[in-house]
Design a protein around this motif. Structure first.
Motif, mmCIF file in Angstrom:
data_model
loop_
_atom_site.group_PDB
_atom_site.id
_atom_site.type_symbol
_atom_site.label_atom_id
_atom_site.label_comp_id
_atom_site.label_asym_id
_atom_site.label_seq_id
_atom_site.Cartn_x
_atom_site.Cartn_y
_atom_site.Cartn_z
ATOM 1 N N LYS A 142 13.931 -5.323 15.458
ATOM 2 C CA LYS A 142 12.552 -4.879 15.241
ATOM 3 C C LYS A 142 12.179 -5.116 13.784
ATOM 4 N N MET A 143 10.913 -5.473 13.559
ATOM 5 C CA MET A 143 10.426 -5.746 12.207
ATOM 6 C C MET A 143 9.140 -4.955 11.978
ATOM 7 N N PRO A 144 9.125 -4.022 11.025
ATOM 8 C CA PRO A 144 7.917 -3.238 10.740
ATOM 9 C C PRO A 144 7.058 -3.879 9.652
ATOM 10 N N CYS A 145 5.738 -3.702 9.770
ATOM 11 C CA CYS A 145 4.810 -4.132 8.733
ATOM 12 C C CYS A 145 4.737 -3.076 7.640
ATOM 13 N N ILE A 146 4.179 -3.451 6.508
ATOM 14 C CA ILE A 146 3.952 -2.508 5.411
ATOM 15 C C ILE A 146 2.711 -1.695 5.731
ATOM 16 N N SER A 147 2.834 -0.355 5.754
ATOM 17 C CA SER A 147 1.687 0.490 6.074
ATOM 18 C C SER A 147 1.988 1.927 5.669
ATOM 19 N N ILE A 148 0.963 2.759 5.729
ATOM 20 C CA ILE A 148 1.091 4.199 5.538
ATOM 21 C C ILE A 148 0.308 4.870 6.659
ATOM 22 N N PRO A 149 0.667 6.097 7.014
ATOM 23 C CA PRO A 149 -0.078 6.790 8.070
ATOM 24 C C PRO A 149 -1.522 7.041 7.656
ATOM 25 N N PRO A 150 -2.467 7.016 8.589
ATOM 26 C CA PRO A 150 -2.313 6.573 9.982
ATOM 27 C C PRO A 150 -2.293 5.050 10.081
ATOM 28 N N THR A 196 -5.176 -3.517 9.982
ATOM 29 C CA THR A 196 -5.064 -4.615 10.949
ATOM 30 C C THR A 196 -3.813 -5.416 10.599
ATOM 31 N N TYR A 197 -3.012 -5.753 11.617
ATOM 32 C CA TYR A 197 -1.734 -6.430 11.391
ATOM 33 C C TYR A 197 -1.789 -7.838 11.979
ATOM 34 N N VAL A 198 -1.449 -8.804 11.169
ATOM 35 C CA VAL A 198 -1.458 -10.203 11.586
ATOM 36 C C VAL A 198 -0.037 -10.747 11.463
ATOM 37 N N TRP A 199 0.542 -11.159 12.598
ATOM 38 C CA TRP A 199 1.908 -11.674 12.627
ATOM 39 C C TRP A 199 1.881 -13.199 12.718
ATOM 40 N N LYS A 200 2.760 -13.834 11.929
ATOM 41 C CA LYS A 200 2.872 -15.286 11.936
ATOM 42 C C LYS A 200 4.339 -15.692 12.011
ATOM 43 N N MET A 201 4.580 -16.846 12.630
ATOM 44 C CA MET A 201 5.904 -17.455 12.603
ATOM 45 C C MET A 201 5.831 -18.667 11.691
ATOM 46 N N LEU A 202 6.606 -18.632 10.616
ATOM 47 C CA LEU A 202 6.559 -19.692 9.622
ATOM 48 C C LEU A 202 7.500 -20.821 10.006
ATOM 49 N N ILE A 203 6.995 -22.043 9.975
ATOM 50 C CA ILE A 203 7.766 -23.235 10.331
ATOM 51 C C ILE A 203 7.758 -24.177 9.133
ATOM 52 N N ALA A 204 8.919 -24.657 8.752
ATOM 53 C CA ALA A 204 9.030 -25.515 7.576
ATOM 54 C C ALA A 204 8.212 -26.787 7.751
ATOM 55 N N ASN A 205 7.451 -27.096 6.718
ATOM 56 C CA ASN A 205 6.637 -28.328 6.675
ATOM 57 C C ASN A 205 5.590 -28.392 7.785
ATOM 58 N N ILE A 245 0.833 -1.186 0.000
ATOM 59 C CA ILE A 245 0.000 0.000 0.000
ATOM 60 C C ILE A 245 0.873 1.243 0.000
ATOM 61 N N GLY A 246 0.497 2.231 -0.843
ATOM 62 C CA GLY A 246 1.244 3.479 -0.916
ATOM 63 C C GLY A 246 0.311 4.635 -1.197
ATOM 64 N N ILE A 247 0.858 5.750 -1.652
ATOM 65 C CA ILE A 247 0.061 6.932 -1.980
ATOM 66 C C ILE A 247 0.471 7.454 -3.353
ATOM 67 N N ARG A 248 -0.438 8.180 -3.986
ATOM 68 C CA ARG A 248 -0.155 8.813 -5.262
ATOM 69 C C ARG A 248 -0.929 10.120 -5.351
ATOM 70 N N GLU A 249 -0.470 10.991 -6.250
ATOM 71 C CA GLU A 249 -1.117 12.281 -6.440
ATOM 72 C C GLU A 249 -2.120 12.197 -7.585
ATOM 73 N N VAL A 250 -3.206 12.943 -7.443
ATOM 74 C CA VAL A 250 -4.183 13.096 -8.516
ATOM 75 C C VAL A 250 -4.025 14.508 -9.045
ATOM 76 N N LEU A 251 -3.669 14.633 -10.336
ATOM 77 C CA LEU A 251 -3.349 15.918 -10.934
ATOM 78 C C LEU A 251 -4.452 16.346 -11.894
ATOM 79 N N LEU A 252 -4.724 17.620 -11.895
ATOM 80 C CA LEU A 252 -5.669 18.200 -12.837
ATOM 81 C C LEU A 252 -4.881 18.785 -13.999
#
Length: 250
Positions: free
Chosen positions: A112-120, A125-134, A67-74
């Protein structure tokens, strides 16, 4: 006087349409910026602004994934001589999978590990998981945008999903290496056996002793010259006189 009043009235009437158009444009821009919405297509964005699709241009998204931001130009009807003007800023969406992120060191043993986000940040909603092989991923009891983890005896992989309205809009993985894996490994080329180390110590001692002896001899020679300078000078004068006598006899 009547002619001047007539000219002034005509001038005001000619300026009224331009002033009205500028006021309408300003009101539309303020309303758009004051109420940002999610990423939309060109047709929907132009409809929100009350403009044709050909009068709106969308800027480049600030991110290549998530997720990001963009400008709307006239591109038409901007105030003054501007060819393009910003009428609002909105969210934009890239591919959900952002691949691997880099943990941020917090202290010698934790990151520290940040999630992908933009203000605010609280709009997601952030969901954290620990991945385990197999095995099935382990859901963590953490709903904040940043997760702090200390290094364990083995490497771990974490994943954060950024969700909005129940839909995942960004995902990033982190690998936290084990504490032992972060230790600096000494190069094998500098490892020496005891005999080599003893020989190196002996050479070093010999060089130090030799240096002291040379310095001592130089100091002794200087002291000898200073103390016996008179005697040496007399010997040199006597020798020079003898050389002169021998030269005269010849």
């Amino acid at each position: 006087m009547a002619v001047c009043l007539g000219l002034l009235l005509a001038l005001l009437l000619s300026l009224l349409p331009a002033l009205a158009a500028e006021c309408n444009l300003t009101d539309s821009g303020e309303q758009a910026v004051g109420a940002p919405e999610g990423s939309t297509g060109a047709l929907q964005g132009s409809t929100d602004l009350g403009l044709n699709a050909t009068e709106v241009e969308f800027g480049v998204c600030s991110v290549t994934c998530g997720i990001g931001i963009r400008e709307v130009l006239l591109t038409s009807g901007c105030p003054g001589t501007e060819e393009k003007c910003i009428v609002r800023v909105e969210e934009c969406q890239g591919p959900v999978d952002c691949g691997w992120g880099i943990p941020i060191p917090d202290d010698p043993t934790c990151v520290k590990m940040p999630c992908i986000s933009i203000p605010p940040e609280n709009q997601f909603t952030y969901v954290w998981k620990m991945l385990i092989a197999n095995k099935t991923s382990h859901l963590l009891l953490n709903d904040s945008a940043v997760l702090k983890v200390c290094r364990d005896t083995h490497s771990l992989i974490f994943q954060c999903e950024t969700q909005k309205n129940g839909n995942t809009i960004a995902s990033v993985k982190y690998r936290v290496y084990a504490a032992t894996g972060m230790q600096t490994i000494q190069p094998r080329t500098i490892e020496m056996n005891p005999s080599s180390k003893t020989m190196l110590d002996a050479i070093l001692v010999f060089c130090v002793i030799t240096g002291f002896i040379v310095i001592a001899l130089e100091i002794f020679a200087m002291i000898f010259i200073v103390v016996f300078w008179g005697v040496l000078k007399s010997v040199w004068q006597l020798k020079s006189e003898q050389d002169k006598r021998l030269a005269n006899k010849k």
